[in-house]
Design a protein around this motif. Structure first.
Motif, PDB file in Angstrom:
ATOM      1  N   ILE A   5      26.297  51.274  25.889  1.00  0.00           N
ATOM      2  CA  ILE A   5      26.454  50.933  27.304  1.00  0.00           C
ATOM      3  C   ILE A   5      25.500  49.784  27.617  1.00  0.00           C
ATOM      4  O   ILE A   5      24.313  49.853  27.302  1.00  0.00           O
ATOM      5  CB  ILE A   5      26.111  52.132  28.219  1.00  0.00           C
ATOM      6  N   THR A   6      26.018  48.716  28.180  1.00  0.00           N
ATOM      7  CA  THR A   6      25.184  47.602  28.636  1.00  0.00           C
ATOM      8  C   THR A   6      25.262  47.552  30.156  1.00  0.00           C
ATOM      9  O   THR A   6      26.365  47.542  30.723  1.00  0.00           O
ATOM     10  CB  THR A   6      25.669  46.265  28.055  1.00  0.00           C
ATOM     11  N   ILE A   7      24.095  47.544  30.809  1.00  0.00           N
ATOM     12  CA  ILE A   7      24.070  47.507  32.264  1.00  0.00           C
ATOM     13  C   ILE A   7      23.190  46.352  32.738  1.00  0.00           C
ATOM     14  O   ILE A   7      22.296  45.898  32.033  1.00  0.00           O
ATOM     15  CB  ILE A   7      23.549  48.821  32.870  1.00  0.00           C
ATOM     16  N   ARG A   8      23.490  45.881  33.930  1.00  0.00           N
ATOM     17  CA  ARG A   8      22.683  44.840  34.578  1.00  0.00           C
ATOM     18  C   ARG A   8      22.309  45.361  35.958  1.00  0.00           C
ATOM     19  O   ARG A   8      23.137  45.464  36.847  1.00  0.00           O
ATOM     20  CB  ARG A   8      23.460  43.527  34.684  1.00  0.00           C
ATOM     21  N   HIS A   9      21.034  45.690  36.104  1.00  0.00           N
ATOM     22  CA  HIS A   9      20.516  46.265  37.336  1.00  0.00           C
ATOM     23  C   HIS A   9      19.897  45.176  38.201  1.00  0.00           C
ATOM     24  O   HIS A   9      19.110  44.369  37.728  1.00  0.00           O
ATOM     25  CB  HIS A   9      19.441  47.319  37.013  1.00  0.00           C
ATOM     26  N   ASP A  14      33.539  60.412  30.612  1.00  0.00           N
ATOM     27  CA  ASP A  14      32.444  61.208  31.164  1.00  0.00           C
ATOM     28  C   ASP A  14      31.107  60.493  30.986  1.00  0.00           C
ATOM     29  O   ASP A  14      30.213  60.631  31.824  1.00  0.00           O
ATOM     30  CB  ASP A  14      32.405  62.586  30.496  1.00  0.00           C
ATOM     31  N   VAL A  15      30.978  59.750  29.883  1.00  0.00           N
ATOM     32  CA  VAL A  15      29.753  58.971  29.658  1.00  0.00           C
ATOM     33  C   VAL A  15      29.590  57.933  30.769  1.00  0.00           C
ATOM     34  O   VAL A  15      28.525  57.787  31.373  1.00  0.00           O
ATOM     35  CB  VAL A  15      29.796  58.274  28.280  1.00  0.00           C
ATOM     36  N   VAL A  16      30.673  57.214  31.059  1.00  0.00           N
ATOM     37  CA  VAL A  16      30.636  56.208  32.121  1.00  0.00           C
ATOM     38  C   VAL A  16      30.333  56.875  33.460  1.00  0.00           C
ATOM     39  O   VAL A  16      29.488  56.409  34.240  1.00  0.00           O
ATOM     40  CB  VAL A  16      31.973  55.442  32.184  1.00  0.00           C
ATOM     41  N   ASN A  17      31.026  57.991  33.743  1.00  0.00           N
ATOM     42  CA  ASN A  17      30.822  58.700  35.012  1.00  0.00           C
ATOM     43  C   ASN A  17      29.390  59.170  35.162  1.00  0.00           C
ATOM     44  O   ASN A  17      28.837  59.181  36.280  1.00  0.00           O
ATOM     45  CB  ASN A  17      31.774  59.892  35.110  1.00  0.00           C
ATOM     46  N   HIS A  18      28.759  59.563  34.049  1.00  0.00           N
ATOM     47  CA  HIS A  18      27.369  60.033  34.093  1.00  0.00           C
ATOM     48  C   HIS A  18      26.442  58.931  34.611  1.00  0.00           C
ATOM     49  O   HIS A  18      25.583  59.188  35.478  1.00  0.00           O
ATOM     50  CB  HIS A  18      26.929  60.474  32.696  1.00  0.00           C
ATOM     51  N   PHE A  19      26.607  57.719  34.101  1.00  0.00           N
ATOM     52  CA  PHE A  19      25.760  56.615  34.543  1.00  0.00           C
ATOM     53  C   PHE A  19      26.002  56.298  36.026  1.00  0.00           C
ATOM     54  O   PHE A  19      25.073  55.995  36.773  1.00  0.00           O
ATOM     55  CB  PHE A  19      26.021  55.373  33.695  1.00  0.00           C
ATOM     56  N   VAL A  20      27.256  56.382  36.436  1.00  0.00           N
ATOM     57  CA  VAL A  20      27.585  56.070  37.832  1.00  0.00           C
ATOM     58  C   VAL A  20      26.978  57.113  38.773  1.00  0.00           C
ATOM     59  O   VAL A  20      26.339  56.767  39.778  1.00  0.00           O
ATOM     60  CB  VAL A  20      29.119  56.006  38.026  1.00  0.00           C
ATOM     61  N   THR A  21      27.163  58.394  38.457  1.00  0.00           N
ATOM     62  CA  THR A  21      26.668  59.451  39.345  1.00  0.00           C
ATOM     63  C   THR A  21      25.141  59.532  39.339  1.00  0.00           C
ATOM     64  O   THR A  21      24.529  59.757  40.389  1.00  0.00           O
ATOM     65  CB  THR A  21      27.256  60.812  38.929  1.00  0.00           C
ATOM     66  N   GLN A  22      24.524  59.326  38.169  1.00  0.00           N
ATOM     67  CA  GLN A  22      23.072  59.413  38.089  1.00  0.00           C
ATOM     68  C   GLN A  22      22.374  58.284  38.855  1.00  0.00           C
ATOM     69  O   GLN A  22      21.212  58.413  39.233  1.00  0.00           O
ATOM     70  CB  GLN A  22      22.621  59.405  36.626  1.00  0.00           C
ATOM     71  N   GLY A  54      25.965  55.620  42.350  1.00  0.00           N
ATOM     72  CA  GLY A  54      26.924  54.548  42.584  1.00  0.00           C
ATOM     73  C   GLY A  54      26.368  53.147  42.485  1.00  0.00           C
ATOM     74  O   GLY A  54      27.101  52.171  42.683  1.00  0.00           O
ATOM     75  N   ASN A  55      25.076  53.009  42.153  1.00  0.00           N
ATOM     76  CA  ASN A  55      24.507  51.662  41.999  1.00  0.00           C
ATOM     77  C   ASN A  55      25.072  50.961  40.773  1.00  0.00           C
ATOM     78  O   ASN A  55      25.142  49.733  40.727  1.00  0.00           O
ATOM     79  CB  ASN A  55      22.971  51.733  41.900  1.00  0.00           C
ATOM     80  N   PRO A 100      29.217  39.156  38.425  1.00  0.00           N
ATOM     81  CA  PRO A 100      28.616  40.348  39.043  1.00  0.00           C
ATOM     82  C   PRO A 100      29.576  41.087  39.978  1.00  0.00           C
ATOM     83  O   PRO A 100      29.435  42.292  40.177  1.00  0.00           O
ATOM     84  CB  PRO A 100      27.412  39.776  39.806  1.00  0.00           C
ATOM     85  N   SER A 101      30.556  40.388  40.538  1.00  0.00           N
ATOM     86  CA  SER A 101      31.477  41.041  41.461  1.00  0.00           C
ATOM     87  C   SER A 101      32.429  42.004  40.757  1.00  0.00           C
ATOM     88  O   SER A 101      33.040  42.863  41.397  1.00  0.00           O
ATOM     89  CB  SER A 101      32.294  39.982  42.220  1.00  0.00           C
ATOM     90  N   CYS A 102      32.558  41.883  39.426  1.00  0.00           N
ATOM     91  CA  CYS A 102      33.467  42.755  38.670  1.00  0.00           C
ATOM     92  C   CYS A 102      32.835  44.096  38.332  1.00  0.00           C
ATOM     93  O   CYS A 102      33.533  45.028  37.927  1.00  0.00           O
ATOM     94  CB  CYS A 102      33.910  42.063  37.379  1.00  0.00           C
ATOM     95  N   GLY A 103      31.521  44.209  38.470  1.00  0.00           N
ATOM     96  CA  GLY A 103      30.825  45.432  38.115  1.00  0.00           C
ATOM     97  C   GLY A 103      29.583  45.118  37.312  1.00  0.00           C
ATOM     98  O   GLY A 103      29.285  43.952  37.012  1.00  0.00           O
TER      99      GLY A 103
END
Length: 280
Positions: free
Chosen positions: A214-218, A252-260, A263-264, A196-199
């Motif tokens: 895109i795979t995310i862990r919230h 830009d795809v990655v940036n979209h998830f980050v900004t939306q 930064g979480n 989890p510390s890597c992102g």
């Protein structure tokens, strides 16, 4: 670091219960080819330690207990240089050494037959060839040939997935986002869960090998995993959300998830996959 000395259990190795097998399959994301008890000693250590060991793909996974769902250590043997002959020790066990690019690993099985079987399966998956060992039994050779075919198919699928996802109207590898990894869905989940510390966001090839995901862990009230398909269309990329979003690049795809997410979500970035988990 390997710790302590324990004698190998005497009972015949039995498969793990189905629930544990499924959990290990989920965590590793790799096919199981062979398993059993092995005593292990790194060249820098002085004592053997017994592990329930699984050969999955070209990885060895070491479990502190036969019923443990999560491995304690693992070793990538894909770059195996050679393996010594199996030889008996003074206690009747059988030893052999794996010669790896980063050192040696000594392995000890209950007897010579078991040791030769382990060595045979390891050579089969790393060299993509069943070793010509006259002491191997017909049944053992048959299983090794079956494993050989499975491993060949697995590598073809991985190569097709990587080449298709990287070459189909996508930028050169030097411009790929740092959080892109040519891994499967299961492997991406494992990377996020264990590091989890890597992102918490990974860009990877999609299951159809033609697009991306895109795979995310919230981390909300409890950890949640989600997957989003990213379609490649011409020179653009479409995120398949309730309302589709079209962007000019994968970055830009990655940036979209980050900004939306304000930064979480943070791109998963690490120097080497080998540094993610404790390894020999």
């Amino acid at each position: 670091m390997l710790r302590g000395i324990r004698e190998q259990p005497e009972e015949t190795p039995q498969p793990a219960p189905r629930r544990i097998f499924q959990e290990r399959q989920r965590i590793t994301g790799l096919p199981l080819y062979f398993q059993g008890y092995l005593s292990v000693r790194h060249s820098r250590c002085q004592e053997f330690r017994v592990y329930w060991t699984e050969l999955r793909g070209t990885m060895l996974f070491f479990y502190d207990d036969k019923k443990a769902p999560t491995y304690s250590q693992k070793l990538d043997i894909s770059a195996l240089i050679s393996a010594t002959n199996v030889y008996p020790d003074e206690n009747g066990s059988a030893q052999f050494i794996l010669m790896l690019s980063n050192g040696e690993l000594e392995l000890k099985a209950n007897d010579c037959e078991c040791g030769k079987e382990w060595k045979g399966f390891i050579l089969t998956v790393t060299k993509l060839s069943v070793p010509p060992d006259e002491s191997l039994l017909p049944g053992q050779l048959t299983r090794m040939h079956e494993v050989l075919e499975k491993e060949k198919k697995r590598r073809i699928m991985l190569n097709n997935c990587s080449s298709a996802s990287l070459n189909r109207q996508s930028p050169p590898s030097s411009t790929m986002p740092a959080c892109f990894y040519a891994v499967s869905r299961q492997e991406a989940i494992e990377m996020l869960e264990k590091n989890p510390s890597c992102g918490n966001l990974i860009l990877r090839p999609s299951n159809d090998s033609k697009n991306y995901a895109i795979t995310i862990r919230h981390e909300l009230d409890a950890p949640r995993l989600k997957h989003y398909k990213v379609m490649s269309k011409g020179t653009s990329y479409i995120i398949e959300l309730e309302r589709q979003v079209t962007l000019p690049s994968l970055q830009d795809v990655v940036n979209h998830f980050v900004t939306q997410t304000r930064g979480n979500l943070k791109p998963f970035v690490t120097q080497k996959r080998a540094a993610e988990d404790p390894v020999f």
